[in-house]
Design a protein around this motif. Structure first.
Motif, PDB file in Angstrom:
ATOM      1  N   ASP A   1      -6.571   1.183  -2.621  1.00  0.00           N
ATOM      2  CA  ASP A   1      -5.257   0.202  -2.886  1.00  0.00           C
ATOM      3  C   ASP A   1      -4.249   1.709  -2.546  1.00  0.00           C
ATOM      4  OD1 ASP A   1      -6.191  -1.462  -2.475  1.00  0.00           O
ATOM      5  OD2 ASP A   1      -6.440  -1.594  -5.119  1.00  0.00           O
ATOM      6  N   GLU A   2      -5.226   2.664  -3.216  1.00  0.00           N
ATOM      7  CA  GLU A   2      -3.869   4.020  -3.809  1.00  0.00           C
ATOM      8  C   GLU A   2      -4.169   5.280  -2.641  1.00  0.00           C
ATOM      9  OE1 GLU A   2      -6.783   3.558  -5.615  1.00  0.00           O
ATOM     10  OE2 GLU A   2      -5.453   2.225  -6.675  1.00  0.00           O
TER      11      GLU A   2
ATOM     12  N   GLY B   1       0.252   3.642  -0.505  1.00  0.00           N
ATOM     13  CA  GLY B   1      -0.319   2.759  -1.101  1.00  0.00           C
ATOM     14  C   GLY B   1      -0.583   2.094   0.328  1.00  0.00           C
TER      15      GLY B   1
ATOM     16  N   TRP C   1      -2.926   7.088   0.608  1.00  0.00           N
ATOM     17  CA  TRP C   1      -1.889   7.352   1.228  1.00  0.00           C
ATOM     18  C   TRP C   1      -1.797   8.308   2.586  1.00  0.00           C
ATOM     19  CZ3 TRP C   1      -1.076  13.264   1.802  1.00  0.00           C
ATOM     20  CH2 TRP C   1      -2.438  13.900   1.060  1.00  0.00           C
TER      21      TRP C   1
END
Length: 318
Positions: free
Chosen positions: A225-226, A240, A228
């Motif tokens: 989810d995090e 995201g 980059w």
């Protein structure tokens, strides 16, 4: 090293000098790379190091080992390059499609991953240490530290020089070295999982398959989810899963030339891929695992079309 070889080199014997320096060339190159974060810049620094060593060898008095003396030269020249990088950042190529609005900036325009194939020149023990300390996340952290913090962390924690030796190399006090080292250690990234596990290699294979088919949904399913995405030397960064997905869809629909062919290599201690578009090399991509090794934390797409030559891959594919 023999005293006869050293004296011959001091007297101007180039073959003796080459033999004297040969055992240290690759480890010095890796050292320069850790400080400057770029293979091309490390190549340039090494040329300066060899010239300075050749010119300075008659004055080498043996108060330290030859290796320590060479590391002092390499450290000084690498720190000079770090300062020079700020004055001449690499230009980013114009994007071939309209970019979605980036959510962040990635300010390390000179960053390049280190080709693991080059480590084969080191002995096994040195190779193991080098492999851990060229990991891209570690090198990114080093580039974000002040230059002298970077140098002290590498000299003391990676190369096991004493604080006194590091102080002598940097012409500062041992107390200053200890302070720099404490701050640098607090900024080090957490250890990443080993990448030679069957699970992570399969994850890399799935990523390459999905990416080469422009199957954006399949790529996104492999990301955290995090996650980059960054594209040095461009400064745009997407953070995201939604933002990364917007970029990948814009690329797939707006990129001229069809889909990429990915040729696997090892770069920065991670699975990586030389990218080919219409059969021509178009930069390099490195993927970084999440801490649990089950997902992909980041995608770094390096936009230098000459970078593949460090990996021994061809300019064009059939």
């Amino acid at each position: 090293m023999t005293s006869a070889e050293l004296e011959s080199a001091r007297a101007g014997d180039e073959s003796a000098f080459a033999s004297l320096i040969a055992p240290f060339r690759r480890e010095l190159h890796v050292h320069c790379y850790r400080i400057v974060g770029s293979v091309d810049d490390a190549d340039e620094v090494m040329q300066e190091v060899l010239l300075a060593a050749w010119q300075g060898l008659p004055g080498f008095e043996g108060r330290s080992s030859l290796r320590t003396w060479l590391y002092r030269i390499a450290t000084t020249r690498s720190l000079n390059m770090r300062r020079e990088q700020g004055r001449r950042p690499r230009p980013a190529p114009p994007p071939p499609f309209e970019l979605p609005a980036p959510g962040d900036r990635f300010e390390l325009g000179n960053l390049q991953p280190y080709p693991e194939v080059l480590l084969s020149e080191l002995d096994p023990a040195a190779r193991a240490v080098a492999r851990e300390t060229i990991e891209l996340a570690f090198v990114v952290a080093l580039q974000r530290m002040p230059p002298r913090q970077t140098a002290v962390l590498i000299l003391c924690d990676v190369l096991a020089f004493t604080a006194a030796e590091a102080a002598d190399m940097l012409s500062i006090s041992s107390t200053a070295v200890k302070g720099l080292l404490q701050r640098a250690r607090s900024a080090k990234p957490s250890p990443a999982p080993r990448v030679n596990s069957t699970g992570y290699l399969e994850l890399a294979r799935q990523f390459a398959d999905a990416f080469s088919r422009d199957d954006v949904d399949a790529v996104l399913a492999l990301l955290t989810d995090e996650c980059w995405l960054a594209m040095p030397p461009a400064v745009e960064s997407y953070v995201g899963r939604d933002a990364v997905g917007d970029f990948l869809r814009a690329s797939a629909s707006g990129r001229p030339g069809g889909s990429y062919t990915l040729l696997p290599v090892q770069a920065g201690g991670r699975p990586a891929f030389v990218c080919y578009l219409q059969g021509r090399a178009r930069g390099l991509m490195v993927i970084e695992p999440s801490l649990d090794g089950h997902r992909i934390e980041s995608i770094m797409r390096f936009l230098d079309d000459r970078l593949h030559r460090h990996y021994g891959t061809p300019d064009t594919l059939p």
